[in-house]
Design an enzyme around this catalytic site. Structure first.
Site, PDB file in Angstrom:
ATOM      1  N   ARG A  32      -2.572   9.817  11.284  1.00  0.00           N
ATOM      2  CA  ARG A  32      -3.263   8.763  11.581  1.00  0.00           C
ATOM      3  C   ARG A  32      -4.888   9.075  12.104  1.00  0.00           C
ATOM      4  O   ARG A  32      -4.793   9.991  13.021  1.00  0.00           O
ATOM      5  CB  ARG A  32      -2.827   7.688  12.572  1.00  0.00           C
ATOM      6  CG  ARG A  32      -3.374   6.402  12.742  1.00  0.00           C
ATOM      7  CD  ARG A  32      -2.668   5.441  11.731  1.00  0.00           C
ATOM      8  NE  ARG A  32      -3.179   3.892  11.826  1.00  0.00           N
ATOM      9  CZ  ARG A  32      -2.512   3.109  12.361  1.00  0.00           C
ATOM     10  NH1 ARG A  32      -1.268   3.145  12.682  1.00  0.00           N
ATOM     11  NH2 ARG A  32      -2.857   1.797  12.216  1.00  0.00           N
ATOM     12  N   LYS A  52       2.249   4.567   1.371  1.00  0.00           N
ATOM     13  CA  LYS A  52       2.323   4.916   2.858  1.00  0.00           C
ATOM     14  C   LYS A  52       2.463   6.435   2.642  1.00  0.00           C
ATOM     15  O   LYS A  52       3.385   7.119   2.147  1.00  0.00           O
ATOM     16  CB  LYS A  52       3.851   4.584   3.570  1.00  0.00           C
ATOM     17  CG  LYS A  52       3.813   4.925   5.063  1.00  0.00           C
ATOM     18  CD  LYS A  52       5.196   4.468   5.538  1.00  0.00           C
ATOM     19  CE  LYS A  52       5.450   4.517   7.064  1.00  0.00           C
ATOM     20  NZ  LYS A  52       5.010   6.030   7.616  1.00  0.00           N
ATOM     21  N   ARG A 110       2.848  -3.675  17.590  1.00  0.00           N
ATOM     22  CA  ARG A 110       3.820  -3.382  16.354  1.00  0.00           C
ATOM     23  C   ARG A 110       4.491  -4.881  16.229  1.00  0.00           C
ATOM     24  O   ARG A 110       5.668  -5.232  16.679  1.00  0.00           O
ATOM     25  CB  ARG A 110       4.646  -2.445  17.123  1.00  0.00           C
ATOM     26  CG  ARG A 110       6.055  -1.984  15.760  1.00  0.00           C
ATOM     27  CD  ARG A 110       7.106  -1.208  16.212  1.00  0.00           C
ATOM     28  NE  ARG A 110       6.539   0.146  16.963  1.00  0.00           N
ATOM     29  CZ  ARG A 110       6.064   1.166  16.160  1.00  0.00           C
ATOM     30  NH1 ARG A 110       5.900   0.916  14.751  1.00  0.00           N
ATOM     31  NH2 ARG A 110       5.680   2.442  16.741  1.00  0.00           N
ATOM     32  N   GLU A 113      -5.527   7.314   7.197  1.00  0.00           N
ATOM     33  CA  GLU A 113      -4.547   8.550   7.279  1.00  0.00           C
ATOM     34  C   GLU A 113      -5.256   9.713   6.466  1.00  0.00           C
ATOM     35  O   GLU A 113      -5.918   9.379   5.362  1.00  0.00           O
ATOM     36  CB  GLU A 113      -3.256   7.979   6.499  1.00  0.00           C
ATOM     37  CG  GLU A 113      -1.998   8.978   6.751  1.00  0.00           C
ATOM     38  CD  GLU A 113      -1.212   8.783   7.809  1.00  0.00           C
ATOM     39  OE1 GLU A 113      -1.396   7.848   8.611  1.00  0.00           O
ATOM     40  OE2 GLU A 113       0.050   9.333   8.104  1.00  0.00           O
ATOM     41  N   PHE A 118      -7.132   2.584   4.920  1.00  0.00           N
ATOM     42  CA  PHE A 118      -6.375   1.253   4.889  1.00  0.00           C
ATOM     43  C   PHE A 118      -6.975   0.134   5.492  1.00  0.00           C
ATOM     44  O   PHE A 118      -6.361  -0.952   5.374  1.00  0.00           O
ATOM     45  CB  PHE A 118      -5.046   1.461   4.785  1.00  0.00           C
ATOM     46  CG  PHE A 118      -4.659   2.022   6.207  1.00  0.00           C
ATOM     47  CD1 PHE A 118      -4.368   1.496   7.272  1.00  0.00           C
ATOM     48  CD2 PHE A 118      -4.094   3.474   5.993  1.00  0.00           C
ATOM     49  CE1 PHE A 118      -4.050   2.224   8.344  1.00  0.00           C
ATOM     50  CE2 PHE A 118      -3.282   4.081   7.297  1.00  0.00           C
ATOM     51  CZ  PHE A 118      -3.539   3.452   8.299  1.00  0.00           C
ATOM     52  N   GLU A 121       0.987  -1.154  -0.048  1.00  0.00           N
ATOM     53  CA  GLU A 121       0.176  -0.028   0.052  1.00  0.00           C
ATOM     54  C   GLU A 121       0.934   1.085  -0.019  1.00  0.00           C
ATOM     55  O   GLU A 121       2.160   1.017   0.399  1.00  0.00           O
ATOM     56  CB  GLU A 121      -0.896   0.022   1.190  1.00  0.00           C
ATOM     57  CG  GLU A 121      -1.706  -1.059   1.364  1.00  0.00           C
ATOM     58  CD  GLU A 121      -2.446  -1.220   2.686  1.00  0.00           C
ATOM     59  OE1 GLU A 121      -2.268  -0.182   3.649  1.00  0.00           O
ATOM     60  OE2 GLU A 121      -3.168  -2.024   3.017  1.00  0.00           O
ATOM     61  N   ARG A 159      -4.083   8.988  16.761  1.00  0.00           N
ATOM     62  CA  ARG A 159      -3.365   7.930  17.044  1.00  0.00           C
ATOM     63  C   ARG A 159      -3.025   7.654  18.527  1.00  0.00           C
ATOM     64  O   ARG A 159      -2.955   6.611  19.108  1.00  0.00           O
ATOM     65  CB  ARG A 159      -1.929   7.925  16.371  1.00  0.00           C
ATOM     66  CG  ARG A 159      -0.776   7.030  16.707  1.00  0.00           C
ATOM     67  CD  ARG A 159       0.621   7.546  16.149  1.00  0.00           C
ATOM     68  NE  ARG A 159       1.557   6.593  16.455  1.00  0.00           N
ATOM     69  CZ  ARG A 159       2.118   6.063  15.821  1.00  0.00           C
ATOM     70  NH1 ARG A 159       2.232   6.337  14.418  1.00  0.00           N
ATOM     71  NH2 ARG A 159       3.063   5.078  16.039  1.00  0.00           N
TER      72      ARG A 159
HETATM   73  P1  AMP Z   1       5.479   5.383  11.246  1.00  0.00           P
HETATM   74  O1  AMP Z   1       4.979   6.552  11.952  1.00  0.00           O
HETATM   75  O2  AMP Z   1       6.988   5.607  10.832  1.00  0.00           O
HETATM   76  O3  AMP Z   1       5.942   4.320  12.460  1.00  0.00           O
HETATM   77  O4  AMP Z   1       4.621   4.610  10.371  1.00  0.00           O
HETATM   78  C1  AMP Z   1       3.415   4.142  10.671  1.00  0.00           C
HETATM   79  C2  AMP Z   1       2.422   5.077  10.327  1.00  0.00           C
HETATM   80  O5  AMP Z   1       2.274   5.464   8.899  1.00  0.00           O
HETATM   81  C3  AMP Z   1       0.977   4.748  10.936  1.00  0.00           C
HETATM   82  O6  AMP Z   1       0.723   5.215  12.187  1.00  0.00           O
HETATM   83  C4  AMP Z   1       0.044   5.663   9.684  1.00  0.00           C
HETATM   84  O7  AMP Z   1      -0.201   6.873  10.549  1.00  0.00           O
HETATM   85  C5  AMP Z   1       0.976   5.780   8.583  1.00  0.00           C
HETATM   86  N1  AMP Z   1       0.402   5.247   7.250  1.00  0.00           N
HETATM   87  C6  AMP Z   1       0.329   5.963   6.130  1.00  0.00           C
HETATM   88  N2  AMP Z   1      -0.081   4.880   5.101  1.00  0.00           N
HETATM   89  C7  AMP Z   1      -0.228   3.782   5.881  1.00  0.00           C
HETATM   90  C8  AMP Z   1      -0.704   2.384   5.452  1.00  0.00           C
HETATM   91  N3  AMP Z   1      -0.944   2.253   4.177  1.00  0.00           N
HETATM   92  N4  AMP Z   1      -1.038   1.593   6.469  1.00  0.00           N
HETATM   93  C9  AMP Z   1      -0.653   1.886   7.623  1.00  0.00           C
HETATM   94  N5  AMP Z   1      -0.227   3.139   8.026  1.00  0.00           N
HETATM   95  C10 AMP Z   1       0.073   4.000   7.294  1.00  0.00           C
END
Ligand code: AMP
Length: 516
Positions: free
Chosen positions: A225, A220, A380, A269, A309, A218, A240
């Site tokens: 969130r 990102k 996680r 998101e 998503f 998918e 979040r």
């Molecule tokens: P990180 O904040 O770097 O740990 O990445 C996870 C975050 O990416 C999630 O908490 C979402 O806010 C964001 N995100 C963006 N696109 C997606 C997706 N397709 N699936 C899950 N999380 C996503």
């Protein structure tokens, strides 16, 4: 110290347990100690002990700061222990309710009285508990496993209950109940947000391909969130951190209210997009979530678009235990235009092209997800992998050094640490790069508010602030406790949407090192 004072229900027994857990290494040994302590308790005593041992107050924030606790710690300790867990609970209730005019003196008096009734080891425990600095490590997750052990409950069931229960206190009482279904009463509920599922970092698409039999890739997006709940006409949007931000995002409410289902829970998101179809910077999206904002005006300047998503619930049915391969079609049917761009079971070439295209279009990267995975709220796991082009880690600031020259008077050089899943934090390096003047001012204020102790020009702080750090490499280092250090670390941004418990782990850093 006389043994009787250590009886079940005494504060001394809990303070003692906490100290021994902190001194013990090894997760199982820690759990054993906690289980022995919790097993002796029931009802409110059990609820508060489970909270205290998790480093939490059942009352939540009671507004007692570092200074007040330091002052109370000067009080002459008691000679014999006589405080019970319920006594402490009473003091905390009173401290919570004392607010308003004249309250400062009254609160101080309560705190002094409490500390005056505590023996030295209890004083130390209270001080750490009140400033949020219990050092026994990975607190709540240890307590949850200890509850399972103490009361012969299934570990996975207790962990699952914690995802949906208001607090570890309620889970403790349910775990101890004779009613075998008490734990299952905590389940996903409409209009009550659940902790979102989180992702681990992967280095390459190959890694994702070999991790999953069947995967979905998918886009990102680097936005915010959102978890959206709909029950008939009522729609609520949560962040979040599970804060209700419904009023800030009317366009999200509109999209979801029109969906052809009576009740839904969605994960997604929200992001500000530019007219040319490229994403705005993260900071621009976040402007929509400020404290006092004119929503209508900002909505015009920075319109947001939601992309979903995941679908966790639909028309009375939880989809949490369904595989992603079933949840995505449900979602796509409800929101054909708002489902995130994705590929189901792509070939290696298709996935690589999708990633390259995402980066070219200015997105952060892609997520690779196991199609077989259920939705694991709050965890996680390795079933969601994020792939970005630069290395970044979300680390915790454990200390900072005063700057010099132009930066005199500001806390500048940050000590960065990864989370140790077995408890505590492991320092990986320092950085003073990537900070604007505004960040220097802000971080100095925030860090001082979290100060634990000073050591020359180093200010040690409570490990609460999470920073996104970009870096070029992980290298071996004899200077740092994990044997690893980051090369060319620089601050990307403060992750004020993340708690320290969500920071990246030392094992993730080790994996990166081994991959390099
Ligand atoms: P990180 O904040 O770097 O740990 O990445 C996870 C975050 O990416 C999630 O908490 C979402 O806010 C964001 N995100 C963006 N696109 C997606 C997706 N397709 N699936 C899950 N999380 C996503």
């Amino acid at each position: 110290m006389n043994e009787e004072a250590r009886h079940a229900g005494s504060l001394l027994r809990v303070a003692d347990t906490s100290r021994r857990v902190a001194e013990t290494s090894g997760r199982n040994a820690k759990i054993e100690l906690l289980a022995d302590c919790l097993r002796e308790l029931k009802n409110r005593e059990l609820a508060v002990a489970a909270s205290y041992l998790s480093g939490l107050l059942p009352q939540g924030k009671i507004g007692v700061g570092y200074r007040a606790v330091q002052a109370a710690s000067q009080v002459q300790p008691a000679e014999a222990a006589d405080l019970s867990l319920l006594d402490l609970d009473g003091y905390l209730d009173r401290l919570e309710s004392l607010a308003g005019k004249g309250s400062v003196a009254a609160r101080r008096a309560q705190l002094s009285e409490l500390f005056g009734r505590a023996v030295p080891s209890e004083q130390a425990f209270l001080a750490a508990l009140l400033v949020g600095n219990l050092r026994q490590g990975a607190l709540e997750s240890l307590v949850v496993d200890a509850l399972a052990k103490a009361f012969g409950a299934n570990r996975a069931r207790v962990r699952r209950a914690l995802m949906f229960a208001p607090s570890v206190a309620q889970v403790a009482v349910a775990a101890s109940s004779d009613d075998a279904t008490a734990l299952d009463a905590f389940d996903i509920q409409l209009l009550r947000p659940v902790s979102p599922m989180l992702a681990q970092t992967a280095e390459s698409l190959d890694e994702a391909h070999s991790a999953f039999d069947d995967m979905q890739v998918e886009l990102k997006l680097d936005g915010a969130r959102i978890q959206v709940h709909k029950q008939d006409d009522e729609v609520r949007v949560f962040t979040r951190q599970l804060n209700d931000v419904t009023a800030s995002v009317p366009e999200v409410v509109d999209v979801v209210r029109r969906a052809p289902a009576r009740s839904i829970i969605l994960d997604g998101e929200v992001i500000a997009m530019r007219a040319d179809g490229r994403p705005e910077r993260f900071q621009t999206t976040m402007k929509r979530f400020g404290r006092r904002i004119d929503v209508a005006q900002l909505q015009e300047q920075i319109p947001l678009t939601p992309y979903f998503f995941d679908c966790l619930y639909i028309d009375g049915q939880s989809l949490l235990d369904e595989p992603l391969s079933r949840r995505t079609p449900e979602l796509a049917q409800l929101f054909p235009h708002s489902t995130i761009a994705h590929l189901v079971r792509p070939s290696a070439d298709q996935a690589a092209e999708f990633l390259a295209d995402a980066l070219k279009r200015g997105h952060e990267g892609v997520m690779a997800k196991s199609l077989a995975a259920p939705y694991r709220a709050g965890s996680r796991g390795a079933e969601w992998l994020k792939l970005k082009h630069v290395h970044t880690l979300d680390l915790v600031v454990i200390a900072a050094e005063w700057g010099s020259g132009r930066r005199k008077g500001y806390l500048s050089n940050l000590h960065l640490a990864a989370r140790d899943p077995d408890g505590g934090f492991v320092m990986l390096g320092k950085t003073f790069k990537g900070m604007t003047d505004a960040i220097l001012v802000w971080q100095t204020e925030q860090l001082l508010a979290r100060q634990i102790e000073r050591d020359g020009h180093v200010v040690h702080v409570r490990p609460e602030l999470v920073v996104e750090i970009a870096f070029n490499d992980v290298q071996q280092s004899p200077h740092y406790p994990g044997g690893l250090a980051l090369r060319f670390a620089r601050l990307r941004r403060y992750r004020d949407d993340k708690a320290a418990s969500e920071a990246d782990t030392i094992s993730a850093v080790r994996t990166l090192f081994e991959a390099g």
